[in-house]
Design a protein around this motif. Structure first.
Motif, PDB file in Angstrom:
ATOM      1  N   ARG A  28       0.778  -1.221   0.152  1.00 23.94           N
ATOM      2  CA  ARG A  28       0.097   0.049   0.125  1.00 23.94           C
ATOM      3  C   ARG A  28       0.847   1.301  -0.173  1.00 23.94           C
ATOM      4  O   ARG A  28       0.604   2.160  -1.071  1.00 23.94           O
ATOM      5  CB  ARG A  28      -0.892   0.063   1.172  1.00 23.94           C
ATOM      6  N   LEU A  29       1.909   1.187   0.775  1.00 25.80           N
ATOM      7  CA  LEU A  29       2.670   2.599   1.068  1.00 25.80           C
ATOM      8  C   LEU A  29       3.443   2.735  -0.454  1.00 25.80           C
ATOM      9  O   LEU A  29       3.595   3.852  -0.711  1.00 25.80           O
ATOM     10  CB  LEU A  29       3.872   2.344   1.923  1.00 25.80           C
ATOM     11  N   LEU A  30       4.012   1.957  -1.134  1.00 26.66           N
ATOM     12  CA  LEU A  30       4.546   1.860  -2.367  1.00 26.66           C
ATOM     13  C   LEU A  30       3.365   2.400  -3.429  1.00 26.66           C
ATOM     14  O   LEU A  30       3.533   3.298  -4.203  1.00 26.66           O
ATOM     15  CB  LEU A  30       5.243   0.707  -2.910  1.00 26.66           C
ATOM     16  N   ARG A  31       2.377   1.676  -3.189  1.00 29.14           N
ATOM     17  CA  ARG A  31       1.186   2.075  -4.429  1.00 29.14           C
ATOM     18  C   ARG A  31       0.982   3.605  -4.359  1.00 29.14           C
ATOM     19  O   ARG A  31       0.832   4.228  -5.278  1.00 29.14           O
ATOM     20  CB  ARG A  31       0.144   1.132  -4.224  1.00 29.14           C
ATOM     21  N   ASP A  67       5.747  -8.330  -6.620  1.00 33.30           N
ATOM     22  CA  ASP A  67       5.011  -8.957  -7.545  1.00 33.30           C
ATOM     23  C   ASP A  67       3.516  -8.426  -7.774  1.00 33.30           C
ATOM     24  O   ASP A  67       3.149  -8.224  -8.769  1.00 33.30           O
ATOM     25  CB  ASP A  67       4.799 -10.437  -7.072  1.00 33.30           C
ATOM     26  N   GLN A  68       2.877  -8.023  -6.618  1.00 32.31           N
ATOM     27  CA  GLN A  68       1.609  -7.573  -6.835  1.00 32.31           C
ATOM     28  C   GLN A  68       1.522  -6.412  -7.514  1.00 32.31           C
ATOM     29  O   GLN A  68       0.613  -6.258  -8.416  1.00 32.31           O
ATOM     30  CB  GLN A  68       1.205  -7.379  -5.213  1.00 32.31           C
ATOM     31  N   LEU A  69       2.529  -5.441  -7.294  1.00 33.42           N
ATOM     32  CA  LEU A  69       2.629  -4.104  -7.888  1.00 33.42           C
ATOM     33  C   LEU A  69       2.915  -4.351  -9.550  1.00 33.42           C
ATOM     34  O   LEU A  69       2.569  -3.545 -10.296  1.00 33.42           O
ATOM     35  CB  LEU A  69       3.558  -3.237  -7.302  1.00 33.42           C
ATOM     36  N   LEU A  70       3.647  -5.216  -9.670  1.00 34.35           N
ATOM     37  CA  LEU A  70       4.011  -5.627 -11.012  1.00 34.35           C
ATOM     38  C   LEU A  70       2.727  -6.003 -11.791  1.00 34.35           C
ATOM     39  O   LEU A  70       2.173  -5.494 -12.951  1.00 34.35           O
ATOM     40  CB  LEU A  70       5.107  -6.783 -11.222  1.00 34.35           C
ATOM     41  N   ALA A  71       2.041  -7.033 -11.108  1.00 35.71           N
ATOM     42  CA  ALA A  71       0.922  -7.520 -11.973  1.00 35.71           C
ATOM     43  C   ALA A  71      -0.249  -6.412 -12.086  1.00 35.71           C
ATOM     44  O   ALA A  71      -0.899  -6.547 -12.932  1.00 35.71           O
ATOM     45  CB  ALA A  71       0.207  -8.550 -10.786  1.00 35.71           C
ATOM     46  N   GLU A  72      -0.422  -5.324 -11.205  1.00 36.85           N
ATOM     47  CA  GLU A  72      -0.988  -4.446 -11.258  1.00 36.85           C
ATOM     48  C   GLU A  72      -0.696  -3.155 -12.394  1.00 36.85           C
ATOM     49  O   GLU A  72      -1.288  -2.115 -12.710  1.00 36.85           O
ATOM     50  CB  GLU A  72      -1.670  -3.801 -10.093  1.00 36.85           C
ATOM     51  N   GLY A  73       0.510  -3.217 -12.863  1.00 31.54           N
ATOM     52  CA  GLY A  73       1.065  -2.212 -13.680  1.00 31.54           C
ATOM     53  C   GLY A  73       1.548  -1.078 -12.965  1.00 31.54           C
ATOM     54  O   GLY A  73       2.231  -0.033 -13.889  1.00 31.54           O
TER      55      GLY A  73
END
Ligand SMILES: Cc1ncc(COP(=O)(O)O)c(C=O)c1O
Length: 484
Positions: A28-31, A67-73
């Motif tokens: 969340r913080l990175l997003r 990985d999650q942030l990669l998958a969401e673009g």
């Protein structure tokens, strides 16, 4: 430098109170840092091992968040070089409220920001709704503006309350009567700052909080936002190949407002049939409803003469007609208009002056000149031809690459095509994936208020130069081929 900042920021913000897992917090913080553009597109993230060490968390925790942030673009990785922030948000205003609803917001504020799920403000292939701006006659426009600014009478610099400069209302009236068969007089026209403001004003003046508004489903998210912000309860009504279908509305639903785009339904592109138009007019009469006709891009019709407006068909005074200069001139002009039934015009004018204030008459005068001196009609003619060619190019490129596997909308009008995707292709995921390569694919499912009935892509072509259309369509075909 940015790497140090990220590490310090995460060290400061990670909480070890057991409420949320470290992995969730990290994600969340990175997003949030990416969305708010504190982390700029292209920034290299720390290597997972180094970050895990600095934060004293397991390396798998960091890898899972990446990985999650990669998958969401939000991130993309380059083999051997590391993980980088994607450029998706670089073209957006840093203030675009894409973040999770903030605790300090009102319920209405939370609802509004939670629905800002489709990025706006992007340009390039295939951002929808954007006209060609390179070929706009900027020089002529600037000249007309300069002349009118120099000659402006002193009272133009004050607040105004005439419902728009009379010369512009006359020019708009002539144009609407001739091109759109709208029944109007200049005094029934109210000049506003774009269709969005027209929708907001209409909703505020003709409905109360909690009233029901019928919305085309799928539909225009800008209209959904304006009506929702006015406190209306939105009732999605399915669109079929004749436009909004009243028979698909809940049997006990009585709309106060009905929002429609009959000339070219947004986003499906369907033209509302005559029978449906008459049916809706009758329904509005019976239910004491107001119809808001949003005629946003009807100038760009490729197969025949423009379809006449629904307002022109009505024998009663139940239609509020909305038009915009965003598509035929340019979006930042922020000028649009309403055609209002005679019994309501004084109230609309007074409320407009009270709520929003009125002004920019020098600009309105330049626009009146632009229309009256023939530049407007000429520009529309040129753009119609250009958009027709661009649409054909997009269609041919996709057809050639994918054939019938990717059905496209008929495209008799407008500035975008809709590509229908099979149910197993997640259009939101596809859009995140493509955004890593600066390919903007607006997911069709994001336009539904209820459960999406069709996955697909809204592909704007009007403002995209031909070479880019071809390249981007080929890249889209490559991405799609293994999925179809
Ligand atoms: C359906 C629809 N209505 C209206 C508009 C134009 O809005 P505005 O005049 O506020 O720029 C758009 C722009 O994308 C649109 O798609």
């Amino acid at each position: 430098m940015q790497t140090d900042w990220i590490i310090e920021h995460l060290q400061r913000c990670l909480l070890r109170d057991g409420q949320a897992t470290l992995g969730q917090q990290l994600y969340r913080l990175l997003r949030e840092a990416i969305r708010s553009q504190q982390l700029k597109g292209g920034t290299a993230l720390p290597a997972s091992r180094a970050l895990a060490q600095a934060l004293q968390v397991g390396r798998n925790t960091v890898l899972a968040a990446y990985d999650q942030l990669l998958a969401e673009g939000y991130l993309h990785s380059k083999q051997g070089a590391g993980t980088f922030v994607s450029e998706v948000f670089a073209q957006q205003s840093a203030h675009t409220p894409l973040t999770m609803p903030h605790a300090g917001l009102s319920q209405r504020g939370q609802q509004l920001t939670a629905q800002c799920r489709l990025p706006t403000g992007l340009t390039g292939a295939f951002a929808p709704g954007l006209p060609e701006l390179q070929q706009f006659p900027h020089h002529t426009w600037q000249r007309l503006q300069q002349v009118r600014s120099k000659q402006a009478p002193a009272h133009w610099w004050h607040y105004q309350q005439q419902g728009g400069l009379p010369e512009l209302r006359q020019a708009v009236c002539d144009y609407l009567q001739l091109s759109r068969s709208v029944r109007c007089q200049p005094e029934h026209i109210l000049i506003v700052q774009g269709a969005q403001q027209a929708l907001e004003l209409t909703a505020r003046l003709l409905s109360d909080a909690g009233d029901c508004a019928w919305m085309e489903d799928p539909g225009y998210v800008g209209a959904q936002a304006a009506l929702q912000a006015a406190g209306l309860q939105l009732t999605p009504v399915a669109v079929d190949d004749e436009g909004l279908n009243p028979a698909a509305a809940p049997a006990d639903s009585t709309p106060r407002l009905i929002y429609i785009t009959p000339s070219h339904q947004y986003p499906s592109g369907v033209v509302m049939s005559l029978q449906r138009r008459l049916e809706l007019l009758q329904l509005a009469e019976t239910c004491n409803s107001w119809i808001i006709e949003d005629d946003y891009d009807s100038e760009f019709r490729y197969d025949a003469q423009p379809i006449a407006s629904l307002q022109g068909l009505a024998s009663s005074e139940r239609v509020i007609y909305v038009g915009t200069f965003s598509k035929v001139m340019f979006p930042a002009l922020r000028l649009g208009y309403l055609v209002i039934p005679p019994a309501l015009i004084d109230s609309f004018r007074a409320a407009y002056a009270r709520l929003y204030r009125e002004g920019s008459y020098a600009q309105q005068a330049a626009l009146a000149d632009f229309i009256e001196q023939g530049y407007f009609a000429r520009h529309i003619r040129r753009m119609r031809e250009l958009y027709r060619i661009r649409q054909q190019l997009l269609r041919h490129t996709l057809d050639h690459a994918l054939g019938t596997a990717l059905p496209l909308s008929a495209g008799q009008a407008g500035m975008h095509l809709v590509a229908r995707l099979p149910a197993h292709v997640d259009d939101q995921q596809l859009s995140s994936l493509a955004a890593r390569e600066q390919l903007w694919l607006r997911p069709l499912s994001g336009h539904y208020l209820q459960q999406p009935q069709q996955n697909g892509l809204v592909l704007g072509y009007a403002g995209v130069e031909e070479t880019l259309i071809r390249q981007s369509a080929l890249r889209l075909a490559q991405l799609l081929e293994p999925m179809l």
